[in-house]
Design an enzyme around this catalytic site. Structure first.
Site, short mmCIF file in Angstrom:
data_model
loop_
_atom_site.label_atom_id
_atom_site.label_comp_id
_atom_site.label_asym_id
_atom_site.label_seq_id
_atom_site.Cartn_x
_atom_site.Cartn_y
_atom_site.Cartn_z
N HIS A 149 100.11 37.95 47.90
CA HIS A 149 98.67 37.86 48.23
C HIS A 149 97.75 38.19 47.05
CE1 HIS A 149 98.96 42.37 49.57
NE2 HIS A 149 98.62 42.29 48.30
N HIS A 202 93.76 47.04 51.70
CA HIS A 202 93.75 47.78 50.43
C HIS A 202 92.53 48.70 50.38
CE1 HIS A 202 96.13 44.14 49.70
NE2 HIS A 202 96.75 44.78 48.73
N HIS A 257 105.78 44.07 41.75
CA HIS A 257 104.62 44.41 40.93
C HIS A 257 104.34 45.90 41.01
CE1 HIS A 257 102.69 43.62 44.87
NE2 HIS A 257 101.49 43.96 44.43
N GLU A 264 105.34 46.50 49.40
CA GLU A 264 104.67 45.60 50.34
C GLU A 264 105.67 44.67 51.04
OE1 GLU A 264 100.26 45.11 48.18
OE2 GLU A 264 101.74 43.55 47.91
#
Ligand code: DHB
Ligand code: FE
Length: 285
Positions: free
Chosen positions: A12, A59, A193, A240
């Site tokens: 995303h 977030h 990431h 995630e």
């Protein structure tokens, strides 16, 4: 009755949303990434869902350290794209499905999962970037969306095992809804990431691809991977990926027939901002 017939998985990255909104998708940096979603946009048109159950993470947009629900289901009639600091993305508002969402909340809570019910919420790139990747830039999103936010930002975050079991409970919940609805479930976020600290910029292609293999062929084993492995191998934000296990747990093969699903599309690409991008579409045979 309502049925889950397909699952979609995608990263995303917020810069992907900016590239779409600013008309940069054909630039050399971005073109190979968007190429990987051409199949997917056509597939969405050929296999239109009635409702998308969209598992994502917020977030610090709708929730902050003031309030940290582990699992939150959006039961509102609409969800407005949030201003994340550069103004809200110029994308359509998200239309919800309050009746199905309330039914799922009822059923899943009765199956012993504690959900937070959210009747008002703005949605950030975690939800809108997957919609843009799969649907392009329409005037309105093609169907109602039930946002399902998972805390993967502030520890303690839920285990892959719990997410996988929750997916199975969501399937049962959907199948106990009376109306004939074709529901797709999406798992979003990841892949490798890390956005901060000494290992910022970490990408692990080998691990990501092995994880995708296992998610497809042995999801029960994938669900047993502990957090520490995600953080070590895929970076702090790689965790995630546990959200993909919710969508995977909701597929038909987990509920019984092991030969009942097919991989329709698989794509992996680096780089996209600081993140490796992974994407899968699984569909009932
Ligand atoms: C980036 C990736 C994310 O998943 C996110 O939520 C924010 C930033 C990035 O690649 O920069
Ligand atoms: Fe993120």
């Amino acid at each position: 009755m309502a049925r889950i017939t397909a699952s979609v998985y995608t990263s995303h990255v917020p810069a992907i949303g900016a590239a779409i909104d600013l008309g940069k998708t054909h630039e050399p940096y971005w073109q190979p990434l968007f190429q990987g979603y051409e199949y997917s946009k056509q597939w969405m048109k050929d296999n239109p869902p009635d409702v998308i159950f969209l598992v994502y993470n917020d977030h610090a947009t709708a929730f902050s350290l003031d309030m940290i629900p582990t699992f939150a289901i959006g039961t509102a009639a609409e969800f407005i794209p949030a201003d994340e600091g550069f103004g809200p993305r110029p994308v359509p508002k998200v239309i919800g499905h309050p009746d199905l969402a309330s039914h799922i909340a009822h059923s899943v809570i009765q199956q012993d999962f504690d959900l937070t019910i959210v009747n008002r919420m703005e949605v950030d790139h975690g939800l809108t970037v997957p919609l843009s990747l799969m649907c392009g830039q329409p005037e309105a999103w093609p169907c109602p969306v039930i946002p399902f936010a998972v805390n993967v930002v502030q520890y303690p975050v839920p285990s892959g095992q719990r997410c996988f079991s929750l997916g199975q409970a969501i399937r049962k919940a959907v199948e106990s809804y009376d109306e004939d609805l074709n529901v797709h479930i999406w798992g979003t976020g990841g892949m490798s990431h890390q956005l901060q600290g000494a290992r910022a910029g970490l990408i692990n292609r080998e691990w990501d691809n092995a994880w995708l293999d296992q998610l497809i062929t042995d999801p029960a084993a994938c669900a047993r991977i502990p957090h520490i492995d995600y953080v070590r191998e895929a970076g702090s934000e790689g965790v995630e990926l546990v959200m993909w296990l919710i969508a995977r747990g909701a597929m038909q093969d987990i509920a019984g027939d092991p030969c009942s699903i097919r991989v329709k599309h698989r794509f992996y690409h680096v780089p996209a901002s600081n993140t490796a991008v992974g994407h899968l579409i699984l569909q009932d045979v």
